[in-house]
Structures are given as C-alpha cells and as structure tokens.
Design a protein around this motif. Structure first.
Motif, short mmCIF file in Angstrom:
data_model
loop_
_atom_site.label_atom_id
_atom_site.label_comp_id
_atom_site.label_asym_id
_atom_site.label_seq_id
_atom_site.Cartn_x
_atom_site.Cartn_y
_atom_site.Cartn_z
N VAL A 112 83.13 40.38 37.36
CA VAL A 112 82.50 39.98 36.10
C VAL A 112 82.02 38.55 36.27
CG1 VAL A 112 82.82 39.67 33.62
CG2 VAL A 112 84.02 41.51 34.81
N GLU A 113 80.73 38.38 36.39
CA GLU A 113 80.09 37.08 36.53
C GLU A 113 78.71 37.18 35.91
OE1 GLU A 113 78.67 37.68 41.16
OE2 GLU A 113 80.52 36.62 40.78
N PRO A 114 78.03 36.07 35.69
CA PRO A 114 76.74 36.12 34.99
C PRO A 114 75.74 37.14 35.57
CG PRO A 114 77.44 33.86 35.20
CD PRO A 114 78.44 34.68 35.96
N ALA A 115 75.75 37.33 36.86
CA ALA A 115 74.80 38.27 37.46
C ALA A 115 75.13 39.72 37.13
CB ALA A 115 74.77 38.07 38.98
N THR A 116 76.38 40.02 36.74
CA THR A 116 76.78 41.40 36.46
C THR A 116 77.15 41.63 34.99
OG1 THR A 116 79.09 40.93 37.06
CG2 THR A 116 77.62 41.76 38.81
N TRP A 117 76.88 40.66 34.12
CA TRP A 117 77.21 40.83 32.70
C TRP A 117 76.51 42.05 32.10
CZ3 TRP A 117 76.85 35.15 30.58
CH2 TRP A 117 78.01 34.46 30.96
N LEU A 118 75.26 42.25 32.44
CA LEU A 118 74.53 43.40 31.88
C LEU A 118 75.18 44.71 32.34
CD1 LEU A 118 72.15 44.27 30.15
CD2 LEU A 118 70.75 44.28 32.20
N LEU A 119 75.62 44.76 33.56
CA LEU A 119 76.30 45.95 34.08
C LEU A 119 77.60 46.22 33.32
CD1 LEU A 119 76.60 48.13 36.34
CD2 LEU A 119 77.83 46.40 37.63
N TRP A 120 78.37 45.18 33.06
CA TRP A 120 79.66 45.33 32.41
C TRP A 120 79.54 45.52 30.90
CZ3 TRP A 120 84.10 46.52 34.56
CH2 TRP A 120 84.29 46.24 35.90
N PHE A 121 78.66 44.73 30.26
CA PHE A 121 78.61 44.72 28.79
C PHE A 121 77.39 45.42 28.21
CE2 PHE A 121 80.83 40.76 30.14
CZ PHE A 121 82.11 41.19 29.80
#
Length: 155
Positions: A112-121
């Motif tokens: 979970v980091e800024p580059a994967t926020w869309l993937l997670w949230f």
C-alpha cells in the motif's frame, strides 16, 4: 509438359507454399521441465521456499504463482529464489530483490503506497460512489411526487 499444364503448376505453387508455412506450426510443443529438481537442505528450508514462491507471481503467466507456473522463467525464478535464500537473505529481502528486478507486479499482494492506492481503494470508492448515486436518485424521485391515496384498492 508431361501431363501437367501451366495452370496446374501455377495452382500447386501457392498450395505448396501454404503447406510449407504451416508445417512448423504442427510440431508438438514440449512443456518446460526442470533439468534437475530442487533439493532442499531440510524441511524448514522447503517450507520457507514453498511459502515464499506462493506469494510471488510468475512474470510471464500473470495469473499464476511461481509455485503453480510451468513456464521456463518460473523454473528459473524458483531456482533464483532458492539461491537467494541460501545467501541468508530474509523473505523481505528476496521479495525486494525481485521487485527491483521485475517491478511491483511480481507480488501477489502489492504494498500500500501512493502508486497502488487506486488498486487497493478503487473498488471501495466505486461501491461508495454507486451507493451514493442510488440514494440520491431514490430521494430525488420520492420527493417529487407523492403517491396518491387510492380507496378503490382492496388489500
């Protein structure tokens, strides 16, 4: 021309070309095989290895873990993971090495980091946005016209 006319020869040439091009495609492919199976020092090493390769994605297959994939690169990566483990690298260091080499894609559970926020949230945002839209539409429609009372209905 000994029984073959010019028309017959001109028809056979394209047919022969097509058959020649298709011939290599009909050769059966052989599945990738490990030349020598992996040998583990002890049961603990094997357990750690199995757990680690189950968390890593095959970079070619995309939807299979390294433990499930039969692609040649998966065989190579399994050997590399075992080699890195034997260099006394921790599981986190092995994962980071593979991420540095192949990118975040190699992890089944990306960090979970800024580059994967869309993937997670992203899925949560879609559900919340859809729910808010439904509530807005229902409130708007129910507020416009009250339902008239009908005494002719028998319930």
């Amino acid at each position: 021309m000994n029984g073959l006319s010019r028309t017959g020869i001109s028809l056979l040439a394209p047919l022969a070309l097509v058959l020649a091009l298709l011939a290599p495609g009909r050769a059966p492919a052989q599945p990738a095989q490990d030349a020598a199976p992996l040998v583990f020092a002890d049961a603990a090493e094997e357990t750690r290895f199995r757990r680690l390769v189950a968390e890593l994605r095959c970079v070619m297959c995309q939807n299979q873990s390294l433990s499930d994939s039969n692609a040649q690169i998966a065989h190579d990566l399994r050997r590399e993971v075992l080699m890195l483990m034997r260099r006394d690298m921790s599981d986190a260091e092995v994962r980071q090495y593979l991420v540095d080499r192949y990118g975040e894609f190699v992890l089944y559970r990306p960090r979970v980091e800024p580059a994967t926020w869309l993937l997670w949230f992203g899925p949560l945002l879609l559900v919340l946005g859809g729910g808010a839209t439904v509530v807005w539409i229902v409130r708007r429609r129910s507020g416009d016209r009250p339902v008239p009372h009908d005494d002719t209905q028998e319930w």
